[in-house]
Design a protein around this motif. Sequence first.
Motif, mmCIF file in Angstrom:
data_model
loop_
_atom_site.group_PDB
_atom_site.id
_atom_site.type_symbol
_atom_site.label_atom_id
_atom_site.label_comp_id
_atom_site.label_asym_id
_atom_site.label_seq_id
_atom_site.Cartn_x
_atom_site.Cartn_y
_atom_site.Cartn_z
ATOM 1 N N PHE A 160 0.809 -1.224 0.000
ATOM 2 C CA PHE A 160 0.000 0.000 0.000
ATOM 3 C C PHE A 160 0.840 1.272 0.000
ATOM 4 O O PHE A 160 0.293 2.363 -0.169
ATOM 5 N N GLY A 161 2.127 1.154 0.217
ATOM 6 C CA GLY A 161 2.969 2.345 0.242
ATOM 7 C C GLY A 161 3.606 2.552 1.601
ATOM 8 O O GLY A 161 3.067 2.152 2.638
ATOM 9 N N ALA A 162 4.765 3.209 1.597
ATOM 10 C CA ALA A 162 5.508 3.443 2.834
ATOM 11 C C ALA A 162 4.696 4.301 3.797
ATOM 12 O O ALA A 162 3.987 5.236 3.383
ATOM 13 N N GLY A 163 4.795 3.976 5.084
ATOM 14 C CA GLY A 163 4.101 4.734 6.109
ATOM 15 C C GLY A 163 2.681 4.288 6.372
ATOM 16 O O GLY A 163 2.007 4.862 7.248
ATOM 17 N N THR A 164 2.188 3.279 5.645
ATOM 18 C CA THR A 164 0.822 2.823 5.861
ATOM 19 C C THR A 164 0.697 2.050 7.170
ATOM 20 O O THR A 164 -0.297 2.193 7.891
ATOM 21 N N ALA A 165 1.677 1.231 7.496
ATOM 22 C CA ALA A 165 1.606 0.381 8.683
ATOM 23 C C ALA A 165 2.839 0.587 9.546
ATOM 24 O O ALA A 165 3.932 0.902 9.049
ATOM 25 N N SER A 166 2.657 0.415 10.835
ATOM 26 C CA SER A 166 3.769 0.489 11.782
ATOM 27 C C SER A 166 3.495 -0.488 12.912
ATOM 28 O O SER A 166 2.375 -0.571 13.419
ATOM 29 N N ALA A 167 4.526 -1.243 13.291
ATOM 30 C CA ALA A 167 4.394 -2.213 14.375
ATOM 31 C C ALA A 167 4.488 -1.487 15.715
ATOM 32 O O ALA A 167 5.507 -0.850 16.015
ATOM 33 N N MET A 168 3.442 -1.599 16.527
ATOM 34 C CA MET A 168 3.413 -0.934 17.820
ATOM 35 C C MET A 168 4.146 -1.751 18.883
ATOM 36 O O MET A 168 4.854 -1.213 19.724
ATOM 37 N N ASP A 169 3.968 -3.071 18.850
ATOM 38 C CA ASP A 169 4.642 -3.985 19.762
ATOM 39 C C ASP A 169 4.597 -5.368 19.139
ATOM 40 O O ASP A 169 4.324 -5.502 17.941
ATOM 41 N N SER A 170 4.850 -6.396 19.950
ATOM 42 C CA SER A 170 4.886 -7.757 19.396
ATOM 43 C C SER A 170 3.515 -8.279 19.014
ATOM 44 O O SER A 170 3.414 -9.320 18.362
ATOM 45 N N ALA A 171 2.440 -7.596 19.411
ATOM 46 C CA ALA A 171 1.091 -8.111 19.158
ATOM 47 C C ALA A 171 0.229 -7.183 18.324
ATOM 48 O O ALA A 171 -0.848 -7.588 17.898
ATOM 49 N N THR A 172 0.647 -5.947 18.092
ATOM 50 C CA THR A 172 -0.225 -4.971 17.450
ATOM 51 C C THR A 172 0.498 -4.278 16.301
ATOM 52 O O THR A 172 1.650 -3.846 16.448
ATOM 53 N N VAL A 173 -0.196 -4.170 15.182
ATOM 54 C CA VAL A 173 0.278 -3.416 14.019
ATOM 55 C C VAL A 173 -0.793 -2.393 13.675
ATOM 56 O O VAL A 173 -1.949 -2.757 13.436
ATOM 57 N N LYS A 174 -0.424 -1.116 13.667
ATOM 58 C CA LYS A 174 -1.365 -0.045 13.339
ATOM 59 C C LYS A 174 -1.298 0.258 11.852
ATOM 60 O O LYS A 174 -0.216 0.465 11.301
ATOM 61 N N VAL A 175 -2.469 0.296 11.206
ATOM 62 C CA VAL A 175 -2.551 0.535 9.768
ATOM 63 C C VAL A 175 -3.420 1.765 9.538
ATOM 64 O O VAL A 175 -4.513 1.879 10.119
ATOM 65 N N LEU A 176 -2.946 2.679 8.727
ATOM 66 C CA LEU A 176 -3.697 3.883 8.379
ATOM 67 C C LEU A 176 -4.537 3.599 7.139
ATOM 68 O O LEU A 176 -3.989 3.394 6.048
ATOM 69 N N GLY A 177 -5.847 3.569 7.329
ATOM 70 C CA GLY A 177 -6.765 3.282 6.232
ATOM 71 C C GLY A 177 -7.681 4.455 5.959
ATOM 72 O O GLY A 177 -7.608 5.502 6.616
ATOM 73 N N PRO A 178 -8.562 4.307 5.014
ATOM 74 C CA PRO A 178 -9.507 5.394 4.689
ATOM 75 C C PRO A 178 -10.523 5.579 5.800
ATOM 76 O O PRO A 178 -10.890 4.644 6.507
ATOM 77 N N SER A 179 -10.982 6.818 5.968
ATOM 78 C CA SER A 179 -11.976 7.125 7.010
ATOM 79 C C SER A 179 -13.387 6.793 6.571
ATOM 80 O O SER A 179 -14.277 6.601 7.408
ATOM 81 N N SER A 180 -13.627 6.692 5.269
ATOM 82 C CA SER A 180 -14.956 6.349 4.780
ATOM 83 C C SER A 180 -15.259 4.889 5.085
ATOM 84 O O SER A 180 -14.397 4.012 4.923
#
Length: 354
Positions: A198-218
Motif C-alpha cells: 500500500f505504500g511506505a508509512g501505511t503500517a507500523s508495528a506498535m509492539d509484538s502483538a499490534t500493528v497499526k494501519v492507516l486506512g480510509p476514514s470512509s
Amino acid sequence: MLAVPASADRVKDLVNVAGVRENQLVGYGLVVGLSGTGDQTSQAPFTIQSIRNMLTGFGVRVPDNVNPQLKNVAAVTIHANLPAFAKPGQTIDVTVSSIGNAASLRGGSLLMAPMMGADGQVYAVAQGSLLVSGLGVEGNDGSRVTVNIPSAGRIPNGAIVERPAPSQMASNGEVMLNLKTPDFTTARRLSEKINEFFGAGTASAMDSATVKVLGPSSADRRVTFISMLEELEVDPAEARARVVVNSRTGTIVIGGNVRVMPTAVTHGSLTVSVTERVDISQPNAFADGQTVAAGRSSIDVAESGSRMFLLDAGVTLEEIVKAINQVGAAPGDLVAILEALNQAGALRAELLVI
C-alpha cells in the motif's frame, strides 16, 4: 539447485481486527412440556416463584396457600455469543442448561426469555424447542443409565437479535491488527508487507502483538481496504522451541526447533520388591504349647544395567528421539530425562507440563 518454497499465511489467519469481536449473552428462563423430568419444586423454590411471576403477567393469580407441584417445568439459564455486526432480526444459536434438579430437558420448549450483555442491556430474545442429545433412564430399584448430558440442550437459531452490539472500531481510519500469536518478527514482517503493497508509512508495528494501519476514514472504503489486507500473504516467524508434556496421559510433543547443550545422560532403573509371608509354628500333639504365627519379610533389590548416551550440542529433534529410543526409555522415563535436562540448563526450549 532446488528452491525451497516459503510457507506464507494469509493475514486473516494471523490476526484479529481490533473491535471485531463476539459478545457473550446470558439469560434466565423456563422450559415447559417435559415428561415428568422437570424440577422437584420442593427442592427448587425459584422455579415456583418464576411460574407465579409468569402467570401473574398473564392475569392468572395463584393463591398464596397453593403450592403447585409441577414436574414438567425446569428453570434454566441460556447463553449465546452475539457475533460482531449482528443486526436486529438476525438469529443466533443458544445453549440451554438446567440450574435446578431436572433429570432431563428432552422434549421441552423454552418460553420467551430475554438475553442480556455485560452492560445489563437486552440484546436478544430466545424461544423454541430444545434439541437434547443426552438420554437418561432410571429404574424403580435405583438403577440408572445415562448417555451424554440430558440436562442441557441447544436451540439452533433460537434467539432473535433485538439490538446490535456497539462497534469499537476507530472512525478515523486507523485499523489495529492484533496478532493471534504475538511475535516481534511476525509483527515486523507484517508491517513491511503492508507498506510494500500500500505504500511506505501505511503500517507500523506498535509492539509484538499490534500493528497499526492507516486506512480510509470512509466506511465503505474501509471495508474494501480491510478485505485487501486480509488477502495479503506473510511469512510468520518460526515457532518458539517448546516441549509440552501431558502428565495425565503421558503424551509428549517436542517442537522441531528444540536443541540441547552437550550432555551425558545415564538411564537405568532400580526395582525394590518386598514380600510378606506368615510362618506357622505348630507344637506336638502331647506338648503343652500354643500355635504361634510369625511374620517374615523378604526384600529383593534388582538394578538393571544403566546405560549412558551422549547428546552433542545442537542436535535435532530426530537425533534426540533416536538416542533415547536406543536405550529403551519408556514415555515416563522420557519425561524424567527432559525434566532433568531442563533443570541442568541443557534444554534450549521451554518445558511446559500440563
